[in-house]
Design a protein around this motif. Sequence first.
Motif, PDB file in Angstrom:
ATOM      1  N   TRP A  90       1.023  -1.454   0.001  1.00  0.00           N
ATOM      2  CA  TRP A  90      -0.108   0.070  -0.158  1.00  0.00           C
ATOM      3  C   TRP A  90       0.916   1.315   0.159  1.00  0.00           C
ATOM      4  O   TRP A  90       1.438   0.961   0.635  1.00  0.00           O
ATOM      5  CB  TRP A  90      -0.841   0.447   1.278  1.00  0.00           C
ATOM      6  N   ALA A 145       3.926   1.472   2.684  1.00  0.00           N
ATOM      7  CA  ALA A 145       3.682   0.597   3.582  1.00  0.00           C
ATOM      8  C   ALA A 145       5.490  -0.434   3.573  1.00  0.00           C
ATOM      9  O   ALA A 145       4.923  -1.452   4.143  1.00  0.00           O
ATOM     10  CB  ALA A 145       2.338  -0.450   3.952  1.00  0.00           C
ATOM     11  N   CYS A 167       2.097  -1.056   8.227  1.00  0.00           N
ATOM     12  CA  CYS A 167       1.874  -0.254   7.999  1.00  0.00           C
ATOM     13  C   CYS A 167       2.893   0.455   8.743  1.00  0.00           C
ATOM     14  O   CYS A 167       2.567   0.435  10.228  1.00  0.00           O
ATOM     15  CB  CYS A 167       0.173  -0.348   8.621  1.00  0.00           C
ATOM     16  N   PHE A 225      -0.944   4.068  11.717  1.00  0.00           N
ATOM     17  CA  PHE A 225      -1.334   3.597  10.536  1.00  0.00           C
ATOM     18  C   PHE A 225      -2.061   2.127  10.942  1.00  0.00           C
ATOM     19  O   PHE A 225      -0.733   1.649  11.933  1.00  0.00           O
ATOM     20  CB  PHE A 225      -0.606   3.543   9.026  1.00  0.00           C
ATOM     21  N   LYS A 226      -3.118   1.664  10.284  1.00  0.00           N
ATOM     22  CA  LYS A 226      -3.110   0.677  11.113  1.00  0.00           C
ATOM     23  C   LYS A 226      -3.697  -0.032   9.216  1.00  0.00           C
ATOM     24  O   LYS A 226      -4.332   0.435   8.682  1.00  0.00           O
ATOM     25  CB  LYS A 226      -3.998   0.565  12.019  1.00  0.00           C
ATOM     26  N   GLY A 242      -1.313  -3.804   5.218  1.00  0.00           N
ATOM     27  CA  GLY A 242       0.131  -3.383   4.633  1.00  0.00           C
ATOM     28  C   GLY A 242       0.053  -3.646   3.309  1.00  0.00           C
ATOM     29  O   GLY A 242       1.440  -2.772   2.280  1.00  0.00           O
ATOM     30  N   CYS A 260      -4.290   0.846   4.113  1.00  0.00           N
ATOM     31  CA  CYS A 260      -3.456   1.587   5.604  1.00  0.00           C
ATOM     32  C   CYS A 260      -3.902   2.667   5.745  1.00  0.00           C
ATOM     33  O   CYS A 260      -4.574   3.665   5.086  1.00  0.00           O
ATOM     34  CB  CYS A 260      -2.291   1.440   5.812  1.00  0.00           C
TER      35      CYS A 260
END
Length: 630
Positions: free
Chosen positions: A430, A439, A451, A459-460, A463, A467
């Motif tokens: 990402w 990511a 992330c 960021f979550k 990945g 994210c």
Amino acid sequence: MVLKRLSVSLFFGFLLTSLIVPSSIARFVVEKNSLRVTSPDKIKGTYDSAIGNFGIPQYGGSMAGAVVYPKDNKKGCKEFDGFGISFQSKPGALPTFVLVDRGDCFFALKVWNAQKAGASAVLVADDMEEALITMDTPEEDVSSAKYIENITIPSALIEKSFSETLKKALSNGDMVNVNLDWREAVPHPDDRVEYELWTNSNDECGVKCDMLMEFVKDFRGAAQILEKGGYTQFTPHYITWYCPQAFTLSRQCKSQCINHGRYCAPDPEQDFSSGYDGKDVVIENLRQLCVFKVANETKKPWVWWNYVTDFQIRCPMKEKRYNKECADGVIKSLGLDAKKIDKCMGDASADSDNPVLKEEQNAQVGKGSRGDVTILPTLVVNNRQYRGKLEKGAVLKAICSGFEETTEPAVCLSGEVETNECLDNNGGCWQDKTANITACRDTFRGRVCECPLVDGVQFKGDGYSHCEVSGSGRCKINNGGCWHESRDGHTFSACLDVDGGKCQCPPGFKGDGVKSCVDVDECKDRKACQCSACSCKNSWGSYECSCSGDLLYIRDHDTCISKSGSEGRSAWAAVWVILLGLAMAGGGGYLIYKYRLRSYMDSEIRAIMAQYMPLDSQSEVPNHVHEERA
């Protein structure tokens, strides 16, 4: 087991076969890498192969190739050009892995000949059914020195039975594709690598000593960067042997050993009658160990690299400067404590153990997955013996492969050591091109899609495809994904960093807060500036309201008031009247209070006095008692 040619005196041939611990049995561990056959299907599987102790194994990586077994020169002892054979891969084709048979010449020569013909790797087929052995370079062979240092391709020995399987598949016309994998050749448990170098101060021991000296000089810079940054823990070691009890009083033992035969080294020139003796080498080895110990006590263990390099340059045996006087000069120039070093070295003539050298002899015995140290020089990374060319780039790869993925220092991610896979299509991870956030995280072994943490904002997501910002601070990163715009020096944002973050158009705008927020015309919508004396003019994100004449607009009340007119004077007059009325009321109340208090006090006093004397205002009280006449 290590295959090598030894040309030392009979006496030291005996010494070298004497074990460090008299009753122990030497244990040599063959370092292996995984060889996986990917085609044809009938022989698919994973097989062991023993890493050659020359060339450059791709530590931390893998290599795919197609196996070729030459029709002529099957043992590879001659140049393939003489047979019109080339292993150069065609554009778009897999690299060529040449399969050659063991025997008739050095392993290294087979690999060198295949490399010159265009091979990318060499598999050597064992000629007998036995446990795998380590292919080593020939010792003290001047003619082989030139090509050994130029071998850059990896090689491995495979078992006879497996080689027969490969040959059969090739003879049937099958395409045999294999993958050599070194990713697990070195353990990588955490963010620090422990490595050790078994070395020698002797600079007259031939080709291997020359290669060792060159490596120490070349690798010093990288080693010190890693050590100063706390990424590695380095320890130098030196091999010594002991003289058998029956020979301790012999001339040979006395010249090659210290501490009455306990610690010995071979004669540098292998001539007992001239030049330096083995005991000179032992003493300098001991000095270099103590240099490391003293430097380590001052929290500067990397100074060892400076000492060893400077000693090689300033105190070579060829110039007859391999002595204590020259060593002391190097020690002084590096600011080390010479007295502490001398104390550490102890008495070489004493008939007792030397604690430092005794510890070294104990360390030579293999522990855990590491075998006995029998090859000099030997590099051990995370308790695994390194196999391959002792060269800066190759060794750095081995060390870098010992870090847990994503914890490697910057030196391991340079273009000279590995390829940045994030540069190719962002590694398939990402990314937010607008905010320049990705990511993809480059690692020594490849890449991970993870992330990121940017400016304290986490960021979550997975990945790979997604994210998003989590927690506070989201508005710092690309405005939290919300609408924002700037005009005429004014910037408005729809990002609110509350309740996990949300997008909401700011006052003066309307919209979804994500893609758009448009200006609200307060004048047209009659939402503000509606008093009779007000004049409204809309602006981007706000409005301007002015009052006619000498009036002042009060935004909070949406009204106009006079700045200095009669309204203002009347207002002030009213205020003064109210204040004066309050003052008069307060004064009147106070006078009434004083009057009533005075009257009350007077009445009380008169009542008390009336009990004791008549007052002027009180009539005479009749006397009811008659006077008795005489």
